[in-house]
Design a protein around this motif. Structure first.
Motif, mmCIF file in Angstrom:
data_model
loop_
_atom_site.group_PDB
_atom_site.id
_atom_site.type_symbol
_atom_site.label_atom_id
_atom_site.label_comp_id
_atom_site.label_asym_id
_atom_site.label_seq_id
_atom_site.Cartn_x
_atom_site.Cartn_y
_atom_site.Cartn_z
ATOM 1 N N UNK A 68 0.665 0.618 -6.521
ATOM 2 C CA UNK A 68 1.710 1.202 -7.367
ATOM 3 C C UNK A 68 1.538 0.854 -8.856
ATOM 4 N N UNK A 69 1.035 -0.325 -9.121
ATOM 5 C CA UNK A 69 0.817 -0.722 -10.515
ATOM 6 C C UNK A 69 -0.223 0.175 -11.186
ATOM 7 N N UNK A 70 -1.244 0.581 -10.434
ATOM 8 C CA UNK A 70 -2.256 1.493 -10.983
ATOM 9 C C UNK A 70 -1.635 2.849 -11.317
ATOM 10 N N UNK A 71 -0.746 3.323 -10.445
ATOM 11 C CA UNK A 71 -0.082 4.601 -10.684
ATOM 12 C C UNK A 71 0.809 4.496 -11.918
ATOM 13 N N UNK A 72 1.527 3.396 -12.055
ATOM 14 C CA UNK A 72 2.397 3.204 -13.217
ATOM 15 C C UNK A 72 1.566 3.147 -14.496
ATOM 16 N N UNK A 73 0.445 2.451 -14.456
ATOM 17 C CA UNK A 73 -0.443 2.418 -15.625
ATOM 18 C C UNK A 73 -0.982 3.808 -15.939
ATOM 19 N N UNK A 74 -1.282 4.585 -14.915
ATOM 20 C CA UNK A 74 -1.774 5.951 -15.111
ATOM 21 C C UNK A 74 -0.704 6.811 -15.778
ATOM 22 N N UNK A 89 12.290 2.341 -9.903
ATOM 23 C CA UNK A 89 13.492 2.362 -9.064
ATOM 24 C C UNK A 89 13.180 2.995 -7.705
ATOM 25 N N UNK A 90 12.471 4.114 -7.719
ATOM 26 C CA UNK A 90 12.108 4.795 -6.473
ATOM 27 C C UNK A 90 11.191 3.903 -5.634
ATOM 28 N N UNK A 91 10.262 3.224 -6.274
ATOM 29 C CA UNK A 91 9.362 2.317 -5.567
ATOM 30 C C UNK A 91 10.157 1.220 -4.874
ATOM 31 N N UNK A 92 11.135 0.663 -5.565
ATOM 32 C CA UNK A 92 11.962 -0.390 -4.962
ATOM 33 C C UNK A 92 12.764 0.159 -3.791
ATOM 34 N N UNK A 93 13.298 1.367 -3.924
ATOM 35 C CA UNK A 93 14.034 2.004 -2.826
ATOM 36 C C UNK A 93 13.117 2.206 -1.622
ATOM 37 N N UNK A 94 11.892 2.653 -1.865
ATOM 38 C CA UNK A 94 10.932 2.873 -0.774
ATOM 39 C C UNK A 94 10.619 1.565 -0.057
ATOM 40 N N UNK A 95 10.438 0.503 -0.819
ATOM 41 C CA UNK A 95 10.157 -0.798 -0.210
ATOM 42 C C UNK A 95 11.331 -1.266 0.635
ATOM 43 N N UNK A 96 12.551 -1.046 0.147
ATOM 44 C CA UNK A 96 13.751 -1.441 0.882
ATOM 45 C C UNK A 96 13.872 -0.656 2.182
ATOM 46 N N UNK A 97 13.654 0.652 2.119
ATOM 47 C CA UNK A 97 13.724 1.495 3.318
ATOM 48 C C UNK A 97 12.646 1.083 4.316
ATOM 49 N N UNK A 101 13.194 -0.267 8.128
ATOM 50 C CA UNK A 101 12.565 0.385 9.282
ATOM 51 C C UNK A 101 11.783 -0.613 10.116
ATOM 52 N N UNK A 102 11.048 -1.501 9.439
ATOM 53 C CA UNK A 102 10.280 -2.500 10.184
ATOM 54 C C UNK A 102 11.215 -3.396 10.994
ATOM 55 N N UNK A 103 12.322 -3.797 10.391
ATOM 56 C CA UNK A 103 13.273 -4.648 11.105
ATOM 57 C C UNK A 103 13.906 -3.898 12.258
#
Length: 169
Positions: A68-74, A89-97, A101-103
């Protein structure tokens, strides 16, 4: 979008996904088919542009996986810096979701039975089966008081498929 393979259909976003986004974003607006096609092509080109730039950044940092850091730099290097806060913000939401799901998919946690108890039940079932040899699945379920303990034992054993054996009776 120019493609070296000559087959642009392989490199586009599914039209149904774009149509759904258009409908959700602009519910009371009619959008012509050629405009929808243009949106698909623009989205595809944008993704190609960002992913190519992110790939170059990834290669320069001697990494093999675009992060994700590469995409943000891009985004920043291509002049789309105004999108970065929203992207984060969307990245953080995706990580939370993904974490939720894993849990939720953890069968052991959902059973509410300690692993030691599941292992004990599994060993008990194996012992019963080895004694009788013809012990049916439905009989096991009745004796164990339902599906929950059987499912837990299968999970510990790593079983993914048990063939159904009809019980005559």
């Amino acid at each position: 979008m120019a493609s070296s393979s000559g087959n642009d259909d392989d490199l586009t976003i599914p039209r149904a996904a774009i149509n759904k986004m258009i409908k959700e974003t602009l519910p009371n607006v009619r959008v012509a088919n050629d405009a929808r096609e243009l949106v698909v092509n623009c989205c595809t080109e944008f993704i190609h542009l960002i992913s190519s730039e992110a790939n170059e950044i990834c290669n320069k940092s001697e990494k093999k996986t675009i992060s994700p850091e590469h995409v943000i730099q891009a985004l920043e290097s291509l002049g789309f810096g105004s999108y970065i806060s929203e992207v984060k913000e969307v990245l953080q939401e995706c990580k939370t979701v993904a974490l939720k799901r894993r849990k939720a998919s953890s069968r052991l946690e959902n059973l509410g039975i300690p692993e030691e108890e599941l292992l004990r039940q599994q060993q008990e079932l194996f012992a019963k089966f080895s004694v009788s040899g013809s012990w049916s699945l439905s009989q096991q379920l009745r004796e164990q008081g339902g599906r929950q303990s059987w499912t837990g034992c299968l999970f510990i054993a790593g079983c993914t498929h048990i063939p159904h054996t009809p019980v005559m009776g």
